[in-house]
Design a protein around this motif. Structure first.
Motif, PDB file in Angstrom:
ATOM      1  N   GLN A 146       0.835  -1.207   0.000  1.00 13.02           N
ATOM      2  CA  GLN A 146       0.000   0.000   0.000  1.00 13.02           C
ATOM      3  C   GLN A 146       0.871   1.259   0.000  1.00 13.02           C
ATOM      4  N   CYS A 147       1.997   1.203   0.660  1.00 12.77           N
ATOM      5  CA  CYS A 147       2.927   2.331   0.666  1.00 12.77           C
ATOM      6  C   CYS A 147       3.488   2.568  -0.734  1.00 12.77           C
ATOM      7  N   THR A 148       3.815   1.486  -1.433  1.00 13.73           N
ATOM      8  CA  THR A 148       4.314   1.615  -2.807  1.00 13.73           C
ATOM      9  C   THR A 148       3.258   2.251  -3.706  1.00 13.73           C
ATOM     10  N   LYS A 149       2.008   1.841  -3.573  1.00 18.13           N
ATOM     11  CA  LYS A 149       0.923   2.443  -4.355  1.00 18.13           C
ATOM     12  C   LYS A 149       0.789   3.925  -4.034  1.00 18.13           C
ATOM     13  N   TRP A 150       0.902   4.265  -2.765  1.00 15.58           N
ATOM     14  CA  TRP A 150       0.839   5.661  -2.323  1.00 15.58           C
ATOM     15  C   TRP A 150       1.957   6.471  -2.986  1.00 15.58           C
ATOM     16  N   GLU A 151       3.158   5.902  -3.015  1.00 13.85           N
ATOM     17  CA  GLU A 151       4.310   6.571  -3.628  1.00 13.85           C
ATOM     18  C   GLU A 151       4.103   6.776  -5.128  1.00 13.85           C
ATOM     19  N   GLU A 152       3.491   5.812  -5.786  1.00 13.73           N
ATOM     20  CA  GLU A 152       3.315   5.861  -7.238  1.00 13.73           C
ATOM     21  C   GLU A 152       2.133   6.711  -7.675  1.00 13.73           C
ATOM     22  N   THR A 153       1.302   7.112  -6.741  1.00 14.57           N
ATOM     23  CA  THR A 153       0.109   7.888  -7.111  1.00 14.57           C
ATOM     24  C   THR A 153       0.125   9.252  -6.431  1.00 14.57           C
ATOM     25  N   THR A 154      -0.541   9.388  -5.338  1.00 15.70           N
ATOM     26  CA  THR A 154      -0.805  10.701  -4.764  1.00 15.70           C
ATOM     27  C   THR A 154       0.272  11.254  -3.844  1.00 15.70           C
ATOM     28  N   VAL A 155       0.904  10.418  -3.045  1.00 16.20           N
ATOM     29  CA  VAL A 155       1.849  10.818  -2.010  1.00 16.20           C
ATOM     30  C   VAL A 155       1.248  11.938  -1.145  1.00 16.20           C
ATOM     31  N   THR A 156      -0.030  11.811  -0.857  1.00 19.37           N
ATOM     32  CA  THR A 156      -0.756  12.811  -0.076  1.00 19.37           C
ATOM     33  C   THR A 156      -0.229  12.878   1.353  1.00 19.37           C
ATOM     34  N   ALA A 163      13.501  16.192  21.212  1.00 19.21           N
ATOM     35  CA  ALA A 163      14.706  16.089  22.033  1.00 19.21           C
ATOM     36  C   ALA A 163      14.825  17.251  23.019  1.00 19.21           C
ATOM     37  N   GLY A 164      14.110  18.330  22.769  1.00 21.19           N
ATOM     38  CA  GLY A 164      14.096  19.443  23.708  1.00 21.19           C
ATOM     39  C   GLY A 164      15.267  20.394  23.589  1.00 21.19           C
ATOM     40  N   ARG A 165      15.851  20.481  22.414  1.00 19.32           N
ATOM     41  CA  ARG A 165      17.018  21.358  22.239  1.00 19.32           C
ATOM     42  C   ARG A 165      16.652  22.802  21.908  1.00 19.32           C
ATOM     43  N   THR A 166      15.392  23.035  21.507  1.00 23.51           N
ATOM     44  CA  THR A 166      15.049  24.400  21.090  1.00 23.51           C
ATOM     45  C   THR A 166      13.800  24.916  21.797  1.00 23.51           C
ATOM     46  N   GLN A 167      12.628  24.716  21.217  1.00 21.24           N
ATOM     47  CA  GLN A 167      11.423  25.401  21.665  1.00 21.24           C
ATOM     48  C   GLN A 167      10.575  24.686  22.706  1.00 21.24           C
ATOM     49  N   VAL A 168      10.722  23.388  22.838  1.00 21.80           N
ATOM     50  CA  VAL A 168       9.849  22.641  23.749  1.00 21.80           C
ATOM     51  C   VAL A 168      10.670  21.786  24.707  1.00 21.80           C
ATOM     52  N   GLU A 169      10.029  21.335  25.757  1.00 19.88           N
ATOM     53  CA  GLU A 169      10.696  20.509  26.767  1.00 19.88           C
ATOM     54  C   GLU A 169      11.077  19.141  26.197  1.00 19.88           C
ATOM     55  N   PRO A 170      12.202  18.576  26.663  1.00 22.54           N
ATOM     56  CA  PRO A 170      12.584  17.232  26.213  1.00 22.54           C
ATOM     57  C   PRO A 170      11.458  16.228  26.448  1.00 22.54           C
ATOM     58  N   GLY A 171      11.232  15.390  25.447  1.00 22.39           N
ATOM     59  CA  GLY A 171      10.203  14.359  25.546  1.00 22.39           C
ATOM     60  C   GLY A 171       8.809  14.809  25.164  1.00 22.39           C
ATOM     61  N   SER A 172       8.655  16.088  24.841  1.00 24.02           N
ATOM     62  CA  SER A 172       7.326  16.582  24.451  1.00 24.02           C
ATOM     63  C   SER A 172       6.805  15.835  23.232  1.00 24.02           C
ATOM     64  N   LEU A 173       5.541  15.464  23.278  1.00 29.32           N
ATOM     65  CA  LEU A 173       4.891  14.789  22.159  1.00 29.32           C
ATOM     66  C   LEU A 173       4.471  15.867  21.166  1.00 29.32           C
ATOM     67  N   THR A 174       5.132  15.917  20.015  1.00 31.40           N
ATOM     68  CA  THR A 174       4.907  17.001  19.057  1.00 31.40           C
ATOM     69  C   THR A 174       3.955  16.645  17.926  1.00 31.40           C
ATOM     70  N   VAL A 175       4.053  15.414  17.398  1.00 32.96           N
ATOM     71  CA  VAL A 175       3.258  15.025  16.223  1.00 32.96           C
ATOM     72  C   VAL A 175       2.839  13.560  16.339  1.00 32.96           C
ATOM     73  N   PHE A 176       1.608  13.294  15.923  1.00 28.11           N
ATOM     74  CA  PHE A 176       1.106  11.931  15.728  1.00 28.11           C
ATOM     75  C   PHE A 176       0.905  11.785  14.228  1.00 28.11           C
ATOM     76  N   ALA A 177       1.401  10.699  13.650  1.00 30.41           N
ATOM     77  CA  ALA A 177       1.249  10.456  12.216  1.00 30.41           C
ATOM     78  C   ALA A 177       0.601   9.094  11.999  1.00 30.41           C
ATOM     79  N   VAL A 178      -0.281   9.029  10.982  1.00 34.65           N
ATOM     80  CA  VAL A 178      -1.012   7.797  10.698  1.00 34.65           C
ATOM     81  C   VAL A 178      -1.110   7.596   9.190  1.00 34.65           C
ATOM     82  N   PHE A 179      -1.167   6.328   8.782  1.00 36.20           N
ATOM     83  CA  PHE A 179      -1.248   5.958   7.370  1.00 36.20           C
ATOM     84  C   PHE A 179      -2.279   4.850   7.209  1.00 36.20           C
ATOM     85  N   GLY A 180      -2.946   4.854   6.071  1.00 34.24           N
ATOM     86  CA  GLY A 180      -3.896   3.792   5.768  1.00 34.24           C
ATOM     87  C   GLY A 180      -4.865   4.224   4.690  1.00 34.24           C
TER      88      GLY A 180
END
Length: 114
Positions: A40-50, A82-99
């Motif tokens: 499914q990832c290969t199909k995603w790469e070959e088509t929309t890459v949305t 990692a907390g080197r710049t704007q937020v505290e170390p370990g901060s949860l910044t992004v959730f990513a999902v595919f399907g």
């Protein structure tokens, strides 16, 4: 791929871009290791890459979305800073999902674009 950015952290535009970049690479690598998602990832790469970035309300909200993805057996990742710049170390910044669009929309479809 949909990226839910933790807006309670008040990250700058560049920080958000970097965190979404980390999420993209991590989720792509995960997909390459899972034979049932590799095709499914290969199909995603070959088509929309949305790729879509939306607003998450808080760390708790992103964790709820991650749990929902787990229930639907969708590949997903959470990025912790990692907390080197704007937020505290370990901060949860992004959730990513595919399907399949319908499945991902079940989790993220009502969230506002970033």
């Amino acid at each position: 791929m949909v990226f839910v950015v933790n807006t309670e952290l008040k990250m700058g535009v560049g920080k958000i871009a970097a965190q979404v970049g980390h999420a993209t690479l991590a989720l792509y690598r995960l997909l390459q290791t899972q034979s049932n998602w590799k095709e499914q990832c290969t199909k995603w790469e070959e088509t929309t890459v949305t790729k879509i970035a939306v607003q998450g309300q808080s760390t708790h909200h992103l964790l709820e979305l991650k749990h929902r993805a787990y229930e639907l057996r969708l590949p997903s990742i959470i990025v912790h800073d990692a907390g080197r710049t704007q937020v505290e170390p370990g901060s949860l910044t992004v959730f990513a999902v595919f399907g399949k669009v319908a499945d991902v929309n079940d989790i993220t479809g009502k969230l506002k674009l970033l």
